[in-house]
Design an enzyme around this catalytic site. Structure first.
Site, PDB file in Angstrom:
ATOM      1  N   GLU A 141       0.819  -1.183  -0.058  1.00 10.86           N
ATOM      2  CA  GLU A 141       0.026   0.093  -0.039  1.00 10.86           C
ATOM      3  C   GLU A 141       0.897   1.208   0.025  1.00 10.86           C
ATOM      4  OE1 GLU A 141      -3.090   0.349  -0.322  1.00 10.86           O
ATOM      5  OE2 GLU A 141      -3.925   1.944   0.540  1.00 10.86           O
TER       6      GLU A 141
ATOM      7  N   LYS B  93      30.787   9.513  21.354  1.00  6.92           N
ATOM      8  CA  LYS B  93      31.385   9.953  20.289  1.00  6.92           C
ATOM      9  C   LYS B  93      31.204   8.663  19.140  1.00  6.92           C
ATOM     10  CE  LYS B  93      35.812  11.094  17.972  1.00  6.92           C
ATOM     11  NZ  LYS B  93      36.031  10.184  16.929  1.00  6.92           N
TER      12      LYS B  93
ATOM     13  N   GLU C 190      26.243  12.720  13.005  1.00  7.02           N
ATOM     14  CA  GLU C 190      26.976  11.596  12.596  1.00  7.02           C
ATOM     15  C   GLU C 190      25.996  10.702  12.063  1.00  7.02           C
ATOM     16  OE1 GLU C 190      30.309  11.837  13.395  1.00  7.02           O
ATOM     17  OE2 GLU C 190      30.972   9.866  12.882  1.00  7.02           O
TER      18      GLU C 190
ATOM     19  N   LYS D  71      32.687  18.470  26.075  1.00  3.70           N
ATOM     20  CA  LYS D  71      32.724  19.865  25.475  1.00  3.70           C
ATOM     21  C   LYS D  71      32.398  20.756  26.594  1.00  3.70           C
ATOM     22  CE  LYS D  71      30.559  17.760  21.217  1.00  3.70           C
ATOM     23  NZ  LYS D  71      29.400  17.652  20.411  1.00  3.70           N
TER      24      LYS D  71
ATOM     25  N   CYS E 246      40.327 -24.864  -6.850  1.00  5.65           N
ATOM     26  CA  CYS E 246      39.202 -24.727  -5.630  1.00  5.65           C
ATOM     27  C   CYS E 246      39.502 -25.953  -4.527  1.00  5.65           C
ATOM     28  CB  CYS E 246      37.859 -24.955  -6.193  1.00  5.65           C
ATOM     29  SG  CYS E 246      36.555 -25.251  -4.778  1.00  5.65           S
TER      30      CYS E 246
ATOM     31  N   CYS F 227      35.400 -19.799  -7.910  1.00  6.81           N
ATOM     32  CA  CYS F 227      35.167 -21.110  -8.408  1.00  6.81           C
ATOM     33  C   CYS F 227      33.906 -21.375  -9.263  1.00  6.81           C
ATOM     34  CB  CYS F 227      35.236 -22.283  -7.267  1.00  6.81           C
ATOM     35  SG  CYS F 227      34.615 -23.893  -7.998  1.00  6.81           S
TER      36      CYS F 227
ATOM     37  N   CYS G 244      30.138 -27.556  -7.849  1.00  7.58           N
ATOM     38  CA  CYS G 244      30.936 -27.526  -6.700  1.00  7.58           C
ATOM     39  C   CYS G 244      30.047 -27.987  -5.242  1.00  7.58           C
ATOM     40  CB  CYS G 244      31.763 -26.045  -6.732  1.00  7.58           C
ATOM     41  SG  CYS G 244      32.808 -25.837  -5.011  1.00  7.58           S
TER      42      CYS G 244
HETATM   43  S1  IVH Z   1      31.774  17.459  17.959  1.00 11.97           S
HETATM   44  C1  IVH Z   1      34.342  20.791  16.522  1.00 11.97           C
HETATM   45  N1  IVH Z   1      30.537  15.388  18.952  1.00 11.97           N
HETATM   46  O1  IVH Z   1      34.203  13.133  15.656  1.00 11.97           O
HETATM   47  C2  IVH Z   1      33.524  19.608  17.364  1.00 11.97           C
HETATM   48  N2  IVH Z   1      32.068  15.058  16.812  1.00 11.97           N
HETATM   49  O2  IVH Z   1      37.262  13.907  15.688  1.00 11.97           O
HETATM   50  C3  IVH Z   1      33.788  18.533  16.339  1.00 11.97           C
HETATM   51  N3  IVH Z   1      32.129  12.675  16.165  1.00 11.97           N
HETATM   52  O3  IVH Z   1      34.453  13.972  12.304  1.00 11.97           O
HETATM   53  C4  IVH Z   1      32.758  17.619  16.412  1.00 11.97           C
HETATM   54  N4  IVH Z   1      30.740  11.878  17.706  1.00 11.97           N
HETATM   55  O4  IVH Z   1      32.272  13.290  12.949  1.00 11.97           O
HETATM   56  C5  IVH Z   1      31.460  15.711  18.009  1.00 11.97           C
HETATM   57  N5  IVH Z   1      29.458  13.635  19.775  1.00 11.97           N
HETATM   58  C6  IVH Z   1      30.343  14.175  18.900  1.00 11.97           C
HETATM   59  C7  IVH Z   1      30.831  13.362  17.939  1.00 11.97           C
HETATM   60  C8  IVH Z   1      31.724  13.778  17.015  1.00 11.97           C
HETATM   61  C9  IVH Z   1      31.453  11.569  16.464  1.00 11.97           C
HETATM   62  C10 IVH Z   1      33.031  12.676  15.169  1.00 11.97           C
HETATM   63  C11 IVH Z   1      32.678  13.807  14.010  1.00 11.97           C
HETATM   64  C12 IVH Z   1      34.121  14.520  13.893  1.00 11.97           C
HETATM   65  C13 IVH Z   1      35.112  13.488  14.549  1.00 11.97           C
HETATM   66  C14 IVH Z   1      35.889  14.564  15.346  1.00 11.97           C
END
Ligand code: IVH
Length: 664
Positions: free
Chosen positions: A36, A115, A172, A287, A405, A423, A428
């Site tokens: 659908e 990260k 990301e 951060k 093979c 192969c 086989c």
């Molecule tokens: S902050 C200027 N936060 O890590 C700040 N980056 O080494 C940069 N990444 O290419 C980005 N998780 O793709 C930030 N929670 C996160 C992240 C992150 C993955 C990657 C990002 C960047 C690389 C930087």
């Protein structure tokens, strides 16, 4: 149709499809069937085309389809920096010290989040509309991959709520483990090379030139940064909330910490939790939460001074390669595999690791007897990272791919431009076995009881050579096998016979044609109506189908060009397998055109049976009750859907009422 009514219909279709998408992706509860959905989407696409009603935020933009010869390069107004790394507690404390040297005793907070191990994307929204999706590239400029980015369901095409006129978002793209494994498996089943890890799979997918292929890849997205034009002084935490309010996905594994001790404890908490997460993370990002302090701290050329990544310990182990064996795949691909001295890695004992192909072995110069570092790639498939340089060890011979093979001794071939040796002997034994297993698998003919061990015996005993031979098996053949009791033999014969009822698209998928996965099989049957018609189609005719490229078309043609394959199809047909679409005849009735919602358990009908009956009589079944619902068919233990129906004044039917309606 007048332009006005086309416009109205387009609006309605967009609403339905957006809602269906939301139900499917956010709530994981589909409201309408795939068929659908496809039908409505096709209607939308053709109306938009015929009445020139394209709109960048239409759900049709999600299907992709645009082919880009190359990607335009875009300059990032604010560079996409990388992060400096830290690997232990001391390095994190040093970072904290550097920050405090600049900020003195002013109070600030840290924001700690995961990260993600995927690929960075930059998104730009203007007046709430997604106008750009770009890769990081070299940090200063990247590729404009907007058409591909638009296919990601986690990324809204239109922001919700209140937003400023220009919004820049970073985040990301990644793949979840399970989806990655499934995706890789289907690639291998189709004779394509597997990706080493989810990160490569994501990056490889987002750089595809055909966005309709990207749309089929299970790519997800987490936003992790928001840049506002008017430089609002919002904390990072507040920005994350904004992102979430506007409809972006932000990760829940995050938190604000008031000092480094709290940061360290949050980091160790996340390090423990990482194993239970459905996606890869290679660390944590710390951060500064307050924007003013970020500006004060500034950046180096490569990375901000207000943030740092803390890398988790890579899950690696050292062991010895005892042997290099060769595995033969369904389509004849020979994969070298390292037989390892068993070693514990990330909670499991690893005995084998894929070496991918000959080139890979040469590049890493891997030999039998070598000490190697192995790693869980994307924490799933063990891989050999490198050979440990132990100057004292006497090394074995360099690896050489055999000419023949390992299973059937036919000469191996390596096609131009391909890394894999193959192969090409269709008889086989391991290939036969894997082909039959694929044919019987759940997504294909779903023959219960026909597992690896049984297939192995049937092939070894020369009872079957192709999947078509399954339908000639008799009870007496089966009872001779090891551990096959009378009862299981009877069950298996029954299951094989039952499989004749499987629909044509499953049969086609089961044939094991390279690049023809379950979805492609469905598309092909929908387009050609039968396997016979497909077998007669030219490469061009096949490639003309939406979503089917030349590569698939050529592979299909090649398959049907082989007389042995045609003979097999002919036999399957003669045994009564379904070779054509079964167009269900719909019956005009009182419920034709009406929308139903099912809830609770009905006295005699199962959910599937009720749905089939409704569809047969021209009705439609959706998952949730709304003002568009005509009837709720309720059984015992009906829940919230019944309450909602009552509230909205939707007619509630019992099974007997329903029977009466369709019989009149
Ligand atoms: S902050 C200027 N936060 O890590 C700040 N980056 O080494 C940069 N990444 O290419 C980005 N998780 O793709 C930030 N929670 C996160 C992240 C992150 C993955 C990657 C990002 C960047 C690389 C930087």
């Amino acid at each position: 149709m007048t332009h006005e009514s086309a416009f109205k219909r387009v609006k309605k279709l967009r609403e339905i499809l957006n809602e269906a998408n939301r139900q499917y992706y956010d709530l994981a509860s589909p409201t309408i069937s795939d068929r659908e959905f496809d039908r409505l989407m096709e209607e939308l696409i053709s109306l938009e085309r015929d009445y020139d009603l394209h709109h960048p935020t239409s759900p049709s933009a999600r299907v992709g389809g645009g082919l880009s010869k190359h990607f335009d390069v875009v300059k990032h107004p604010v560079p996409m920096l990388s992060l400096s790394n830290s690997y232990n507690e001391q390095e994190l404390r040093d970072f904290d010290k550097r920050v405090r040297q600049v900020l003195g005793d002013r109070s600030f907070t840290y924001f700690v989040e995961l990260k993600f191990d995927g690929m960075a994307l930059r998104l730009r929204y203007e007046n709430g509309e997604l106008v750009l999706g770009a890769t990081r590239g070299n940090g200063q400029q990247g590729d404009d991959i907007t058409t591909n980015v638009k296919t990601l369901r986690d990324i809204p095409l239109q922001l919700h709520g209140d937003y400023p006129s220009v919004v820049e978002i970073r985040g990301e793209a990644y793949m979840e483990h399970e989806a990655f494994v499934r995706f890789n498996k289907s690639r291998q089943e189709n004779g394509e090379t597997a990706f080493a890890n989810p990160r490569n799979a994501t990056a490889g997918s987002l750089k595809l030139q055909d966005s309709s292929l990207v749309a089929k890849r299970p790519i997800r997205f987490f936003a992790y940064d928001l840049l506002l034009e008017d430089n609002e002084t919002l904390t990072h935490d507040a920005r994350m909330h904004k992102l979430s309010d506007w409809g972006l996905r932000v990760c829940e594994e995050r938190g604000v910490c008031t000092n480094i001790e709290e940061v360290l404890s949050k980091v160790s908490n996340l390090e423990t939790r990482r194993k239970s997460l459905p996606y890869d993370t290679d660390g944590v990002v710390i951060k500064i939460n307050e924007d003013v302090y970020r500006q004060e701290l500034g950046n180096t050329a490569k990375a901000p001074k207000w943030a740092i990544a803390y890398k988790f310990e890579a899950e690696q182990a050292q062991t010895v390669i005892n042997d290099i064996s060769l595995q033969v795949g369904r389509l004849g691909t020979i994969t070298p595999v390292a037989e390892l001295e068993p070693v514990l890695l990330a909670g499991t004992t690893v005995k084998r690791a894929s070496l991918h192909n000959e080139d890979e072995i040469k590049r890493k110069d891997i030999r039998v007897g070598d000490y190697v570092i192995i790693e869980k790639a994307g924490e799933i498939i063990p891989q050999v990272v490198q050979v440990v340089d132990l100057k004292t060890t006497k090394r074995g011979q360099s690896f050489r791919m055999p000419d023949h093979c390992p299973a059937c001794a036919s000469k191996l071939v390596r096609q131009e431009g391909e890394v894999a040796w193959k192969c090409i002997n269709t008889l086989c034994p391991p290939q036969i076995r894997i082909k039959i297993e694929h044919f019987a698998s759940r997504g294909a003919m779903d023959i219960d009881g026909l597992g690896e061990a049984v297939v192995d015996q049937l092939v070894s005993a020369d009872l079957i050579k192709t999947y078509a031979d399954l339908y000639t098996l008799e009870h007496n053949d089966l009872v001779k096998l090891d551990r096959m009791a009378e009862k299981s033999a009877a069950n298996l014969i029954e299951a094989i016979s039952e499989s004749k009822k499987q629909v044509a698209e499953r049969v086609l998928f089961g044939l094991g044609i390279r690049f023809v996965g379950a979805t492609v099989a469905k598309d092909l049957i929908a387009a050609f109506g039968s396997i016979h018609k497909l077998a007669e189609a030219s490469t061009e005719e096949i490639a003309n189908i939406h979503g089917i490229g030349n590569k698939i078309a050529e592979s299909v043609r090649e398959f049907f060009d082989q007389p042995a394959n045609l003979e097999t199809i002919h036999r399957l047909n003669s045994y009564g397998l379904q070779m054509e679409t079964t167009v269900r005849d719909t019956v005009e009735s009182k419920i034709t055109g009406q929308t139903f919602v099912l809830t609770g358990s009905l006295p005699t009908l199962s959910r599937n049976e009720a749905t089939a009956l409704i569809e047969k009589h021209g009705g439609k079944v959706t998952g949730s009750v709304s003002k568009n619902t005509d009837f709720v068919l309720a059984g015992d233990a009906a829940g919230s859907k019944l309450d909602k129906a009552m509230k909205l004044g939707v007619t509630v039917l019992k099974e007997e009422d329903f029977f009466r309606m369709i019989s009149l």
